[in-house]
Design an enzyme around this catalytic site. Structure first.
Site, mmCIF file in Angstrom:
data_model
loop_
_atom_site.group_PDB
_atom_site.id
_atom_site.type_symbol
_atom_site.label_atom_id
_atom_site.label_comp_id
_atom_site.label_asym_id
_atom_site.label_seq_id
_atom_site.Cartn_x
_atom_site.Cartn_y
_atom_site.Cartn_z
ATOM 1 N N GLN A 1 -2.204 0.845 -19.725
ATOM 2 C CA GLN A 1 -1.246 0.410 -20.814
ATOM 3 C C GLN A 1 -1.862 -0.745 -21.600
ATOM 4 O OE1 GLN A 1 2.813 2.109 -19.070
ATOM 5 N NE2 GLN A 1 2.927 1.280 -21.083
ATOM 6 N N ARG B 1 10.301 3.049 -20.568
ATOM 7 C CA ARG B 1 10.660 3.328 -21.767
ATOM 8 C C ARG B 1 11.917 2.326 -22.230
ATOM 9 N NH1 ARG B 1 9.689 9.225 -24.078
ATOM 10 N NH2 ARG B 1 9.555 8.681 -26.518
ATOM 11 N N CYS B 2 11.522 1.324 -22.194
ATOM 12 C CA CYS B 2 12.623 0.173 -22.745
ATOM 13 C C CYS B 2 12.002 -1.080 -22.979
ATOM 14 C CB CYS B 2 13.976 0.199 -22.014
ATOM 15 S SG CYS B 2 13.808 -1.127 -20.565
ATOM 16 N N GLU C 1 11.429 3.372 -27.707
ATOM 17 C CA GLU C 1 12.337 2.980 -26.440
ATOM 18 C C GLU C 1 13.758 3.503 -26.909
ATOM 19 O OE1 GLU C 1 10.371 1.522 -24.030
ATOM 20 O OE2 GLU C 1 8.597 1.275 -25.371
HETATM 21 O O1 CDP Z 1 4.585 0.610 -28.409
HETATM 22 P P1 CDP Z 1 4.825 2.323 -28.523
HETATM 23 O O2 CDP Z 1 3.765 2.918 -29.452
HETATM 24 O O3 CDP Z 1 5.386 2.892 -27.276
HETATM 25 O O4 CDP Z 1 6.136 2.387 -29.738
HETATM 26 P P2 CDP Z 1 6.668 2.454 -31.070
HETATM 27 O O5 CDP Z 1 5.865 0.935 -31.503
HETATM 28 O O6 CDP Z 1 7.971 2.557 -31.285
HETATM 29 O O7 CDP Z 1 5.591 3.421 -31.703
HETATM 30 C C1 CDP Z 1 5.933 4.794 -31.321
HETATM 31 C C2 CDP Z 1 5.203 5.773 -32.189
HETATM 32 O O8 CDP Z 1 6.022 5.796 -33.377
HETATM 33 C C3 CDP Z 1 3.968 5.274 -32.931
HETATM 34 O O9 CDP Z 1 2.974 6.427 -33.434
HETATM 35 C C4 CDP Z 1 4.595 4.780 -34.237
HETATM 36 O O10 CDP Z 1 3.605 4.623 -35.274
HETATM 37 C C5 CDP Z 1 5.823 5.304 -34.617
HETATM 38 N N1 CDP Z 1 6.683 4.744 -35.238
HETATM 39 C C6 CDP Z 1 6.907 5.124 -36.795
HETATM 40 O O11 CDP Z 1 6.321 6.271 -37.192
HETATM 41 N N2 CDP Z 1 7.913 4.264 -37.550
HETATM 42 C C7 CDP Z 1 8.431 3.264 -37.138
HETATM 43 N N3 CDP Z 1 9.047 2.527 -37.627
HETATM 44 C C8 CDP Z 1 8.191 2.954 -35.766
HETATM 45 C C9 CDP Z 1 7.350 3.872 -34.972
#
Ligand code: CDP
Length: 806
Positions: free
Chosen positions: A237, A384-385, A760
């Site tokens: 990761q 997932r947190c 998360e």
């Molecule tokens: O770090 P991780 O990718 O696990 O989590 P994240 O930043 O929450 O993003 C997860 C997915 O959701 C990604 O493809 C982000 O681009 C999308 N996302 C989104 O479309 N809009 C947001 N405000 C937050 C996340």
């Protein structure tokens, strides 16, 4: 050459930028079986390594005899701790400032601990070799219950540090004690409790579970003796962190280490840390001169790689008779297993657990966390947190329900009464955080109106009356959960991993024809980064998302970044992407000004290019500008159109949400049915609503699993009794409830595009919603708190204990 596109809407739609439900581009290869995972890496002459593991949870190793194993056809080497000592790799540093045995050094401390590494020409030969290694153990007393870790007569587990009075986070109280971490004002909090009109106190345990990604942890290590270079393909990761850590501990120059994380089949925190398999495969490749592959099986993954949670939280809330909270006091006993291998930023031994004041305006709070050793697998990852936030959310959300019950108030009303108000943001919490933005009342009221909360409570009252009259054997629970997350580690001034500061990065390079490539320090494990990162660039630079190739996971090409976990990708790398795009745009504006023969200040941005203010027909698209950037740049300006940004966020982001679970439980069987689950999430600006919905569905399904049955359980002798998917609950489509999703939008004021993380949130908010529903269902029978996981058996036991079954 400008394309003739008639309307602004069409130009915007063509970009598929932020806010668009763009289909996941990575699914083209995944749905056709064309993904490229670590186990797809097959190199000429590649060998296979596998572990001899301990059947004992605590034992001294009297001898290891490799002779018979080395005679097994195909077996080439058997590595033990003695061999690793030759290269100073018998122990490795953990992310939490502890050290961990790579291979058992004198004793074993948990069941299935790695004892020896067998290297063979194929997996079958390696397995035969494992069976032929003879290990003589002498069993030692086993310590399973963390509440007995610091007993005077407890067996001492870590003999290597038994005399050390100080650990990585301060003084140790006992040889099995790891650290004590305290935050908040103790005196003020004690005073609030001394004069409180109402108090509650409850031991709220969040059981041990495991991220269990579909693809287990694995790697292929290939050492090129001629060049002195090590290439590692792995399920990482955080690939750059792995490269730096390998350079530091294996003393190979960092530029001679190539880390590649290809497609990853889920991580959920399990693939953040370094495992003995990586070290042993690398050493085996150096020793044999051949590539060596190590692939875990499911039992190995569940029983030896990083677990999650295992927090036992004694929770006290002080309040007025009217239900205004006046103080919070929490003591956590944290079971870390045999080594402290928690994956938290270095200065945070309990992660961001001090978000435990949740969404409520607590005038004062105090938190103390004691970490202890037991004979269990090491870990403590953010499944997932964001670094113990799910434990914190569970603690406060159960606590608020217990307080509501004591006050005879509705749990939703109690929350509304204590929420931080919209005008209080940025809000400074009693335990030290600055919440960036929020509008909790609006979110909660939207949830209550959409589900007809008042109507559901009326129905519940009728059903309870019917139960008491003996007309039904079903009880109904409403699980309210309102969570505040803290994601986006982090400001490098207070967040690092082993001293490596937690920023993130993006490099954007546009090509002459108006397409481009973007590389980031993050690594998607299913979150759809290839889709959404291109959408940010599309909106920022007016280039269709389809024309942007997104690449992550190769440390030779990607700029240095800290990887993907704890929903940090959007808050940190998402910001880096916008900032890199803005650098590109600034140069593009200079080129456009030159092409249009005006001053830069006379230009305005218009969807996909620059226009002369007041002269709308004078326009240069980004496509035109890309061509000119290479072929006719302004005199004195160097050709090309690219930029890199390393983004160090000024603060975390604080997504939040209002969830409700409606559950019916048959008291005679304990069988539950999730009748309805509503999840409202606020993650600020929404990049891709469809991906957000997918993230919420996935996170809720994991939350459902954890709350309703998923557990890593040990018996009193230290045997793992849930070490396979026969016993470890993974819900299928059959068990998974239907999810209703909703949203509000409260942008982050400090993030360049206003986005907060979301991946998360559903796990953080979902677990308390399920658990509160079960507890709410049983509350009218006189119970205040029933421990998770709430499987049929435990529900039935609760019904019996509470007198619902004769
Ligand atoms: O770090 P991780 O990718 O696990 O989590 P994240 O930043 O929450 O993003 C997860 C997915 O959701 C990604 O493809 C982000 O681009 C999308 N996302 C989104 O479309 N809009 C947001 N405000 C937050 C996340």
């Amino acid at each position: 050459m400008n394309e003739i596109i008639v309307t602004r809407e069409q130009r915007e739609a063509k970009l598929e930028g932020m806010g668009c439900k763009r289909k996941r581009v990575e699914d083209i290869r995944f749905t056709q079986g064309k993904g490229n995972y670590v186990d797809d890496v097959k190199l000429p002459g590649m060998l296979h390594g596998d572990f001899v593991r301990s059947p004992y949870p605590h034992a001294r190793i009297k001898s290891i005899d490799k002779d018979k194993a080395l005679k097994v056809p195909g077996v080439l080497a058997v590595l033990t701790a003695e061999d690793l000592k030759g290269v100073n790799l018998a122990w490795m540093p953990t992310l939490a400032g502890d050290v961990q045995m790579v291979l058992a050094d004198g004793k074993v401390l948990f069941q299935n601990q790695e004892v020896a590494f067998v290297v063979a020409t194929d997996r079958y030969a390696a397995d035969d070799g494992i069976n032929a290694v003879e290990v003589e153990y002498e069993a030692l007393p086993v310590l399973v219950d963390p509440f007995h870790s610091m007993d005077a007569d407890a067996p001492i587990l870590r003999e290597d540090i038994k005399d050390k009075k100080d650990g990585a986070h301060g003084p140790r109280k006992h040889p099995n004690h790891i650290f004590e971490w305290t935050v908040g004002d103790k005196d003020l909090t004690d005073a609030a409790f001394a004069k409180a009109e109402v108090t509650i106190k409850e031991l709220i345990s969040y059981h041990r579970t495991h991220p269990s990604p579909l693809e287990t942890c694995q790697c292929v290590c290939s050492f090129d003796k001629v060049k002195g270079e090590l290439t590692i393909w792995g399920t990482f990761q955080a690939p750059h962190v792995i490269r730096t850590v390998v350079a530091l501990i294996a003393k190979i120059p960092e530029h001679k280490i190539h880390v590649i994380a290809p497609d990853i089949g889920g991580g959920f925190g399990n693939k953040v840390g370094a495992y003995p398999g990586y070290i042993c495969a690398a050493v085996a490749s150096i020793v044999t001169g051949k590539p060596v592959k190590w692939v875990e099986d499911r039992i190995e993954n569940l029983t030896s790689t990083s677990f999650a949670r295992d927090y036992h939280m004694t929770t006290e809330i002080a309040a007025t008779k009217e239900g205004k909270v006046t103080g919070l006091r929490v003591h956590v006993l944290a079971d870390h297993g045999a080594f402290d291998a928690c994956a938290d930023p270095s200065k945070w031994p309990a992660g961001f657990f001090n978000i435990v004041t949740g969404s409520y305006d607590f005038p004062t709070a105090h938190l103390a966390v004691d970490g202890v050793y037991t004979n269990k697998a090491p870990g403590g990852v953010a499944y997932r947190c964001s670094f113990r936030v799910t434990e914190a959310a569970y603690c406060i959300e159960r606590g608020m329900d217990i307080l509501a019950q004591k006050l005879g108030m509705d749990p939703a009303e109690l929350r509304l009464k204590n929420f931080i108000k919209a005008e209080q943001f940025p809000y400074h919490s009693a335990l030290g955080w600055e919440y960036d933005s929020g509008d909790y009342h609006t979110a909660m009221r939207k949830m209550m109106e959409t589900v007809d909360y008042a109507g559901l409570r009326r129905e519940q009252a009728e059903r309870r009356a019917a139960f008491k009259r003996g007309e039904t054997r079903e009880i109904m629970g409403l699980g309210v959960s309102f969570f505040t997350e803290i994601v986006g580690a982090g400001p490098s001034k207070n967040c690092d991993i082993l001293g490596i500061a937690m920023f993130d990065s993006c490099e954007i390079r546009l090509h002459p024809t108006g397409a481009g490539i973007a590389r980031m320090g993050t690594k998607s494990q299913g979150q759809g980064h290839e889709t959404t990162w291109a959408q940010i660039i599309a909106t920022e630079l007016g280039i269709p998302a389809d024309d942007i190739m997104v690449e992550e996971g190769n440390t030779d090409t990607a700029p240095y970044g800290l990887g993907t976990y704890g929903s940090r990708s959007t808050p940190v790398a998402g910001a880096a992407i916008a900032m890199a795009a803005r650098k590109v745009k600034a140069k593009a504006q200079m080129i456009a000004a030159y092409l249009l023969e005006v001053h830069e200040d006379d230009l305005e941005w218009d969807i996909d290019g620059f226009r002369v203010k007041g002269l709308p027909e004078r326009f240069k698209s980004m496509k035109d500008i890309c061509w000119a950037a290479y072929n006719s740049p302004p005199p004195g300006l160097e050709p090309g159109l690219e930029a890199v940004s390393y983004y160090d966020p000024p603060n975390m982001t604080y997504p939040f949400g209002a969830y409700l679970c409606v559950m019916d439980i048959d008291v005679d069987t304990g069988v539950y049915k999730v009748r309805r689950f509503y999840a409202l999430d606020d993650c600020g600006t929404r990049i891709n609503p469809m991906i957000i919905e997918g993230q919420v569905h996935g996170g809720l399904t994991e939350a459902f699993a954890i709350a309703m049955g998923q557990e890593i359980r040990y018996d009193n002798d230290g045997n793992v009794v849930t070490g396979s998917f026969m016993d470890f609950f993974i819900p299928t489509a059959v068990e998974t409830p239907h999810w209703e999703t909703d949203f509000t939008v409260t942008p982050s004021p400090h993030h360049p595009i206003g986005a907060k993380g979301v991946g998360e949130s559903p796990n953080v908010g979902g677990v308390p919603a399920f658990s509160n529903a079960v507890n709410d269902a049983f509350s009218f029978l006189g119970s205040t708190h029933i421990q998770m996981p709430h499987d049929f058996w435990r529900n039935w036991q609760a019904a019996k204990r509470l007198g619902a079954i004769a």
